[in-house]
Write an enzyme that holds these catalytic residues in place. Structure first.
Site, PDB file in Angstrom:
ATOM      1  N   HIS A 238      -2.135   2.042   4.019  1.00 12.89           N
ATOM      2  CA  HIS A 238      -2.555   1.001   3.067  1.00 12.89           C
ATOM      3  C   HIS A 238      -4.015   0.682   3.406  1.00 12.89           C
ATOM      4  O   HIS A 238      -4.299  -0.138   4.276  1.00 12.89           O
ATOM      5  CB  HIS A 238      -1.681  -0.252   3.222  1.00 12.89           C
TER       6      HIS A 238
ATOM      7  N   ASP B 269      -2.269   3.710  -0.513  1.00 20.31           N
ATOM      8  CA  ASP B 269      -3.044   3.046  -1.573  1.00 20.31           C
ATOM      9  C   ASP B 269      -4.359   2.554  -0.968  1.00 20.31           C
ATOM     10  O   ASP B 269      -4.495   2.484   0.252  1.00 20.31           O
ATOM     11  CB  ASP B 269      -2.272   1.937  -2.308  1.00 20.31           C
TER      12      ASP B 269
HETATM   13  O1  9MR Z   1       6.076  -2.687  -2.074  1.00 17.36           O
HETATM   14  C1  9MR Z   1       7.018  -3.530  -1.445  1.00 17.36           C
HETATM   15  C2  9MR Z   1       7.048  -4.866  -2.175  1.00 17.36           C
HETATM   16  O2  9MR Z   1       7.567  -4.705  -3.483  1.00 17.36           O
HETATM   17  C3  9MR Z   1       7.874  -5.852  -1.415  1.00 17.36           C
HETATM   18  O3  9MR Z   1       7.778  -7.123  -2.026  1.00 17.36           O
HETATM   19  C4  9MR Z   1       7.389  -5.918   0.009  1.00 17.36           C
HETATM   20  C5  9MR Z   1       8.203  -6.910   0.793  1.00 17.36           C
HETATM   21  O4  9MR Z   1       7.935  -6.901   2.118  1.00 17.36           O
HETATM   22  O5  9MR Z   1       7.477  -4.636   0.602  1.00 17.36           O
HETATM   23  C6  9MR Z   1       6.628  -3.728  -0.010  1.00 17.36           C
HETATM   24  O6  9MR Z   1       6.670  -2.479   0.658  1.00 17.36           O
HETATM   25  C7  9MR Z   1       6.309  -2.440   2.036  1.00 17.36           C
HETATM   26  C8  9MR Z   1       7.026  -1.285   2.668  1.00 17.36           C
HETATM   27  O7  9MR Z   1       8.396  -1.371   2.428  1.00 17.36           O
HETATM   28  C9  9MR Z   1       6.768  -1.224   4.167  1.00 17.36           C
HETATM   29  N1  9MR Z   1       5.365  -1.158   4.432  1.00 17.36           N
HETATM   30  C10 9MR Z   1       4.554  -2.183   3.785  1.00 17.36           C
HETATM   31  C11 9MR Z   1       4.826  -2.205   2.279  1.00 17.36           C
HETATM   32  C12 9MR Z   1       3.921  -3.215   1.606  1.00 17.36           C
HETATM   33  O8  9MR Z   1       4.251  -4.507   2.010  1.00 17.36           O
END
Ligand code: 9MR
Length: 353
Positions: free
Chosen positions: A242, A274
């Site tokens: 990220h 991303d």
């Molecule tokens: O993209 C995910 C988002 O929709 C959720 O609200 C969030 C909750 O914690 O998690 C996001 O995905 C995460 C992933 O599962 C683990 N790494 C970090 C990602 C971004 O938060």
């Protein structure tokens, strides 16, 4: 009397909406556009990778434009369930498993010929309170983890699963119910349970800020060493990736970091790519974002043991970024109207196209 030059007057005649849409059109015309016609999964495969893919989330699957793009498995040959394979979604109450959301993604992957990467069987976040607040003893929590990971992994055999985010940014172990109750033993407990449930599963640990050399990456490398020494199954390290426009680690630094992991006998994958920016997205930021996507894809391309790349969704319409970082966004290679951005070309360039 003021007279429009003939050519401009003709333009307004032919395209009357220009009269009101003029300024926006000028902006759009000057914004950098994507020109690549690459199919990213096909391209990745032709360059020796296993896949190029994207995460997807169940609520998004009602959007027909979105689904039309997702279905193209020459573009996305792999998917990960953004949320529906997490603990709160799959075992909301102890011993009661609900797989409807997860199955929807697994079925979609199967019907469109995509590889499926499972998501996390142990993670500190999106954890139901019955796990985090029950005051389980070490023995009880061990059984809870074994049952959860074992059941999840057995349902989606032959896939990859993660244990996610065990570290703080300073390389110390994260204080969560797993570490606080079991110390570091929660890691082999989860990995062994997963391996027992499906000897064919690929088992990863996935984290952020381990994509470049530094204390957190070193901590993860030390963990891999320890796991290998104790014969605990560990097949790969997931580099979430990220990133932020302009401060994405260079290709050389990412390559050096990936090599440090593969030298320990594990593969690596870019699991949640991303590249976010502070809004609004300007031509300069979009151009830098293109370069940043190239840096990351080129790093994976240069390292044989980097098996594939997953975007954390491909369109700004459904990116998690604006909901988490106020004022930031535009992190994906397609915009909120499903139009490719320069970042898309950056990915193709990273693969050498
Ligand atoms: O993209 C995910 C988002 O929709 C959720 O609200 C969030 C909750 O914690 O998690 C996001 O995905 C995460 C992933 O599962 C683990 N790494 C970090 C990602 C971004 O938060």
């Amino acid at each position: 009397m003021f007279q429009l030059p003939v050519s401009i007057a003709l333009l307004f005649l032919l395209f009357p909406t220009l009269a009101v849409g003029g300024p926006a059109l000028v902006e759009r015309a000057s914004a950098p556009q994507s020109t690549s016609t690459a199919k990213l999964h096909t391209l990745a495969k032709s360059k020796g990778k296993l896949y190029f893919g994207s995460a997807t989330d169940n609520p998004e699957l009602t959007n027909t434009s979105y689904v039309a793009q997702l279905d193209d498995s020459t573009m996305f040959g792999q998917t990960t369930a953004t949320n529906s394979m997490k603990w709160d979604a799959t075992e909301p109450n102890q011993g009661q498993f609900t797989f409807s959301g997860a199955d929807q993604i697994a079925n979609l992957a199967q019907s469109t010929g995509k590889l499926l990467r499972g998501h996390n069987c142990v993670w500190h976040n999106q954890l139901p309170s019955w796990v985090s607040n029950s005051g389980f003893t070490a023995a009880q929590l061990t059984a809870v983890i074994q049952n959860h990971c074992g059941t999840l992994v057995a349902r989606y055999k032959g896939r990859t699963f993660n244990l996610s985010e065990p570290f703080n940014d300073d390389g110390t172990f994260r204080s969560d119910v797993f570490f606080n109750t079991l110390g570091t033993s929660f890691i082999p407990i989860a990995l062994n349970a997963a391996r027992q449930a499906d000897p064919g599963a690929k088992l990863y640990i996935n984290d952020f800020n381990i994509e470049f050399p530094g204390v957190k990456s070193t901590a993860m490398q030390n963990l891999v060493r320890t796991l290998k020494q104790s014969n605990t199954p560990i097949d790969g390290i997931g580099l979430q990736s990220h990133f932020i426009v302009g401060i994405t680690p260079s290709t050389a630094s990412q390559v050096q970091n990936m090599n440090a992991f593969t030298a320990l006998g594990v593969e690596v994958a870019i699991t949640e790519l991303d590249v976010r920016m502070t809004l609004p997205a300007t031509p300069a930021l979009l151009a830098q974002q293109k370069t940043d996507y190239t840096s990351t894809v080129a790093a994976c391309q240069q390292v044989k043991g980097c098996v594939g790349i997953t975007l954390w969704d491909w369109t700004d319409k459904f990116s998690w970024v604006p909901g988490t970082f106020a004022g930031q966004g535009a992190a994906c290679p397609w915009d909120e109207n499903f139009v490719k951005k320069p970042a898309f070309d950056g990915i193709a360039i990273g693969f050498g196209n």
